[in-house]
Motif scaffolding. Structure first.
Motif, PDB file in Angstrom:
ATOM      1  N   SER A 403       0.813  -1.221   0.000  1.00  0.00           N
ATOM      2  CA  SER A 403       0.000   0.000   0.000  1.00  0.00           C
ATOM      3  C   SER A 403       0.851   1.279   0.000  1.00  0.00           C
ATOM      4  O   SER A 403       1.521   1.594   0.981  1.00  0.00           O
ATOM      5  CB  SER A 403      -0.924   0.008   1.223  1.00  0.00           C
ATOM      6  OG  SER A 403      -1.493   1.285   1.402  1.00  0.00           O
ATOM      7  N   TYR A 404       0.779   2.001  -1.112  1.00  0.00           N
ATOM      8  CA  TYR A 404       1.422   3.321  -1.203  1.00  0.00           C
ATOM      9  C   TYR A 404       0.838   4.264  -0.152  1.00  0.00           C
ATOM     10  O   TYR A 404       1.561   4.984   0.532  1.00  0.00           O
ATOM     11  CB  TYR A 404       1.190   3.893  -2.605  1.00  0.00           C
ATOM     12  CG  TYR A 404       1.798   5.266  -2.835  1.00  0.00           C
ATOM     13  CD1 TYR A 404       3.043   5.407  -3.452  1.00  0.00           C
ATOM     14  CD2 TYR A 404       1.128   6.424  -2.442  1.00  0.00           C
ATOM     15  CE1 TYR A 404       3.604   6.659  -3.657  1.00  0.00           C
ATOM     16  CE2 TYR A 404       1.682   7.678  -2.638  1.00  0.00           C
ATOM     17  CZ  TYR A 404       2.910   7.791  -3.253  1.00  0.00           C
ATOM     18  OH  TYR A 404       3.463   9.033  -3.454  1.00  0.00           O
ATOM     19  N   GLN A 405      -0.497   4.246  -0.050  1.00  0.00           N
ATOM     20  CA  GLN A 405      -1.195   5.161   0.847  1.00  0.00           C
ATOM     21  C   GLN A 405      -0.716   5.006   2.298  1.00  0.00           C
ATOM     22  O   GLN A 405      -0.439   5.982   2.988  1.00  0.00           O
ATOM     23  CB  GLN A 405      -2.702   4.865   0.762  1.00  0.00           C
ATOM     24  CG  GLN A 405      -3.595   6.016   1.175  1.00  0.00           C
ATOM     25  CD  GLN A 405      -3.568   7.169   0.175  1.00  0.00           C
ATOM     26  OE1 GLN A 405      -3.309   6.967  -0.998  1.00  0.00           O
ATOM     27  NE2 GLN A 405      -3.804   8.376   0.667  1.00  0.00           N
ATOM     28  N   ASP A 428       8.414   9.190  -2.892  1.00  0.00           N
ATOM     29  CA  ASP A 428       8.575   8.923  -4.326  1.00  0.00           C
ATOM     30  C   ASP A 428      10.047   8.696  -4.686  1.00  0.00           C
ATOM     31  O   ASP A 428      10.366   7.812  -5.479  1.00  0.00           O
ATOM     32  CB  ASP A 428       7.940  10.053  -5.147  1.00  0.00           C
ATOM     33  CG  ASP A 428       6.411  10.011  -5.041  1.00  0.00           C
ATOM     34  OD1 ASP A 428       5.875   8.948  -4.660  1.00  0.00           O
ATOM     35  OD2 ASP A 428       5.754  11.038  -5.309  1.00  0.00           O
ATOM     36  N   GLN A 435      13.959   0.102  -5.874  1.00  0.00           N
ATOM     37  CA  GLN A 435      13.435  -0.874  -6.830  1.00  0.00           C
ATOM     38  C   GLN A 435      14.167  -2.206  -6.688  1.00  0.00           C
ATOM     39  O   GLN A 435      15.390  -2.238  -6.623  1.00  0.00           O
ATOM     40  CB  GLN A 435      13.606  -0.346  -8.251  1.00  0.00           C
ATOM     41  CG  GLN A 435      12.446   0.557  -8.652  1.00  0.00           C
ATOM     42  CD  GLN A 435      12.617   1.103 -10.048  1.00  0.00           C
ATOM     43  OE1 GLN A 435      13.120   0.408 -10.918  1.00  0.00           O
ATOM     44  NE2 GLN A 435      12.218   2.346 -10.240  1.00  0.00           N
ATOM     45  N   GLU A 440       6.079  -4.138  -4.756  1.00  0.00           N
ATOM     46  CA  GLU A 440       5.410  -3.121  -5.596  1.00  0.00           C
ATOM     47  C   GLU A 440       4.331  -2.429  -4.773  1.00  0.00           C
ATOM     48  O   GLU A 440       3.557  -3.089  -4.078  1.00  0.00           O
ATOM     49  CB  GLU A 440       4.719  -3.801  -6.787  1.00  0.00           C
ATOM     50  CG  GLU A 440       5.652  -4.282  -7.885  1.00  0.00           C
ATOM     51  CD  GLU A 440       6.258  -3.146  -8.706  1.00  0.00           C
ATOM     52  OE1 GLU A 440       5.585  -2.103  -8.867  1.00  0.00           O
ATOM     53  OE2 GLU A 440       7.409  -3.304  -9.164  1.00  0.00           O
ATOM     54  N   LEU A 441       4.276  -1.117  -4.841  1.00  0.00           N
ATOM     55  CA  LEU A 441       3.238  -0.385  -4.103  1.00  0.00           C
ATOM     56  C   LEU A 441       2.202   0.170  -5.069  1.00  0.00           C
ATOM     57  O   LEU A 441       2.542   0.618  -6.162  1.00  0.00           O
ATOM     58  CB  LEU A 441       3.863   0.788  -3.332  1.00  0.00           C
ATOM     59  CG  LEU A 441       4.939   0.446  -2.310  1.00  0.00           C
ATOM     60  CD1 LEU A 441       5.430   1.712  -1.615  1.00  0.00           C
ATOM     61  CD2 LEU A 441       4.429  -0.557  -1.280  1.00  0.00           C
ATOM     62  N   SER A 442       0.941   0.113  -4.657  1.00  0.00           N
ATOM     63  CA  SER A 442      -0.068   0.772  -5.488  1.00  0.00           C
ATOM     64  C   SER A 442      -1.144   1.370  -4.591  1.00  0.00           C
ATOM     65  O   SER A 442      -1.195   1.112  -3.409  1.00  0.00           O
ATOM     66  CB  SER A 442      -0.684  -0.226  -6.459  1.00  0.00           C
ATOM     67  OG  SER A 442      -1.200  -1.317  -5.735  1.00  0.00           O
TER      68      SER A 442
END
Ligand code: NAD
Ligand code: G6P
Ligand code: MN
Length: 442
Positions: A403-405, A428, A435, A440-442
């Motif tokens: 979770s990016y959030q 960011d 990487q 992976e964040l979304s």
């Protein structure tokens, strides 16, 4: 007496030779039949291993020794894993420190956005070690001091709740050594302490000698003037210029609550601007360590391997790491030693989240640690700790859920970060830099 088999995970660590020397010095306390090194960087570990082989040949040639990058070989037939991995090595520590500094935010190994970034890398690495141990030596215990210990410990609580892993930090031990020195005691073990907090985020509330005499007044008088600074000799860990400055800064940290004595790491949360001001954005602690400890340890190891003797070597026993032997002994021989560990709160701090991973004194025996109740804590510390523990829990959730959030929330919530916009910019940049290391964040 039983002889033990030990795997050091992160065999290529700068601390491995000092810890091996320490283990060999303490064989009467913890007899050893086998030492294995495990790392995922063969070339780095080999340099350390070649020297360790010479050291072991000289001091205890009956101990079997092996260095490997193969998990099955490393984790089969062992009693203890001593884990000190650094996922991403110093190259990534350097980025953890330099990226926040670009935005005027503390750049630190375990605190603030740098510690969060390191946590996102470490969780997977440490869980792998636990899984290898449980697959190949299900009765073994892992003594973990891989950082960032607060986040790693929370991850083990949530994701490997039944594993035999003990999370420990050497900072309170290093500070208690300084306290013993300030008090003129022979050893920190003459003191019995009460302490509560999170890892790298805690306070001593009582310190007594073997007769029960209160040692806090004498310590307060020293700390008020000098922090934990003493006239250092120049051997061992925590002695270089940067550490001296840290011990002096304790004076300002102490001023916030003169009833207690603080952990050094609180300076990053109370005085972040001072830390940024004293940092060199192009030359951070990672650079100091690479140019100092790393160069020194690797050149000494290469020399020992080339000469096939430790004669003339300046490598030193890591005395203060003997706490690792104390911990292994507590498990192996049920010594019931009182030690500070990072454990699930479960009421040890009465008015605090029972699921938080807290640092408190524990009695350690063959079944693991039993936390000692530290009672209720004041509003100031409780408020700080609630904010910080939320950061740590959000990081683990972000890792689990991708979770990016949640990671943005975690960075925003850190006391070291001024606002959500800067938090996002740092995040960011960190995503870009990490990487291949982060999910992976979304
Ligand atoms: P280092 O980079 O010299 O050593 C770490 C080693 O871990 C490297 O050889 C690296 O190749 C290896 N490694 C990285 N990822 C791995 C993985 N997934 N599996 C196996 N090996 C892996 O670092 P260092 O400065 O010697 O510190 C080692 C660790 O000990 C760090 O996590 C550091 O923060 C920690 N530490 C903790 C305490 C404490 O109080 N808890 C005290 C000192 C150091
Ligand atoms: C103390 C802390 C560790 C930390 C280390 C950093 O020992 O307890 O958690 O990793 O300091 O020291 P360094 O010399 O690498 O900056
Ligand atoms: Mn630590």
């Amino acid at each position: 007496m039983k002889k033990f088999s030990i795997t050091i995970a992160g065999g290529g660590s700068t601390f491995t030779p000092g810890i091996i020397l320490m283990l060999l010095e303490n064989l009467d306390q913890l007899p050893i039949r086998q030492i294995k090194l495990y790392d995922n960087d063969q070339a780095r570990q080999q340099q350390i291993a070649d020297a360790c082989q010479v050291i072991i040949n000289e001091k205890a040639s009956d101990i079997e020794f092996l260095a490997t990058t193969n998990p099955k070989e490393a984790f089969t037939d062992i009693d203890f894993v001593m884990a000190h991995i650094r996922v991403g090595k110093y190259a990534m520590r350097e980025k953890d420190e330099k990226i926040p500094l670009k935005y005027g935010v503390v750049g630190q190994e375990t605190c603030g956005p740098g510690g969060i970034a390191y946590g996102m890398r470490s969780i997977g690495g440490v869980l792998d070690l636990i899984d290898y141990m449980e697959t190949y030596s299900p009765d073994a215990w892992m003594l973990n001091y891989s950082n960032p210990a607060a986040i790693v410990a929370e991850a083990t609580r949530v994701l490997r709740p039944n594993s035999k892993v003990l999370n420990i930090c050497d900072m309170p031990i290093a500070i208690e050594n300084l306290m013993a020195n300030i008090l003129g005691l022979q050893s920190r073990k003459e003191m019995t302490v009460n302490y509560y907090g999170l890892n790298h985020f805690g306070w001593w509330t009582a310190i007594r000698d073997q007769n029960g005499v209160d040692l806090m007044p004498a310590l307060r008088a020293h700390v008020k003037q000098h922090g934990y600074a003493i006239n250092f000799d120049d051997s061992g860990q925590h002695v270089d210029e940067s550490w001296r400055a840290t011990f002096e800064k304790v004076k300002d940290v102490y001023a916030l609550d003169p009833e207690t004595l603080p952990n050094t790491y609180l300076k990053y949360y109370f005085y972040p601007q001072d830390e940024v001001e004293h940092s060199q954005p192009d030359y951070t602690r990672a650079n100091q360590v690479m140019d100092g400890r790393e160069k020194f340890v690797f050149s000494e190891c290469n020399r020992i391997a080339k000469n096939q003797t430790t004669e003339g070597s300046e490598l030193e026993i890591d005395e203060h790491a003997s706490y690792i032997v104390d911990l292994a002994r507590a498990i192996a021989f049920n010594t019931q030693e009182r030690m500070l560990l990072i454990v699930e709160n479960k009421g040890a701090i009465e008015n605090f989240d029972p699921t938080a991973m807290v640092e408190v004194p524990c009695i350690v025996g063959s079944n693991g640690p039993e936390p000692i109740v530290q009672g209720r804590i004041p509003r100031f510390q409780k408020g700080l700790m609630e904010q910080q523990v939320a950061v740590e829990k959000l990081v683990v959730e972000a890792w689990q859920e991708g979770s990016y959030q949640k990671l943005w929330q975690a960075i925003t919530l850190s006391r070291t970060v001024p606002n959500a916009r800067i938090a996002k910019q740092i995040l960011d940049d960190l995503i870009e830099a990490n990487q291949g290391y982060w999910p992976e964040l979304s």
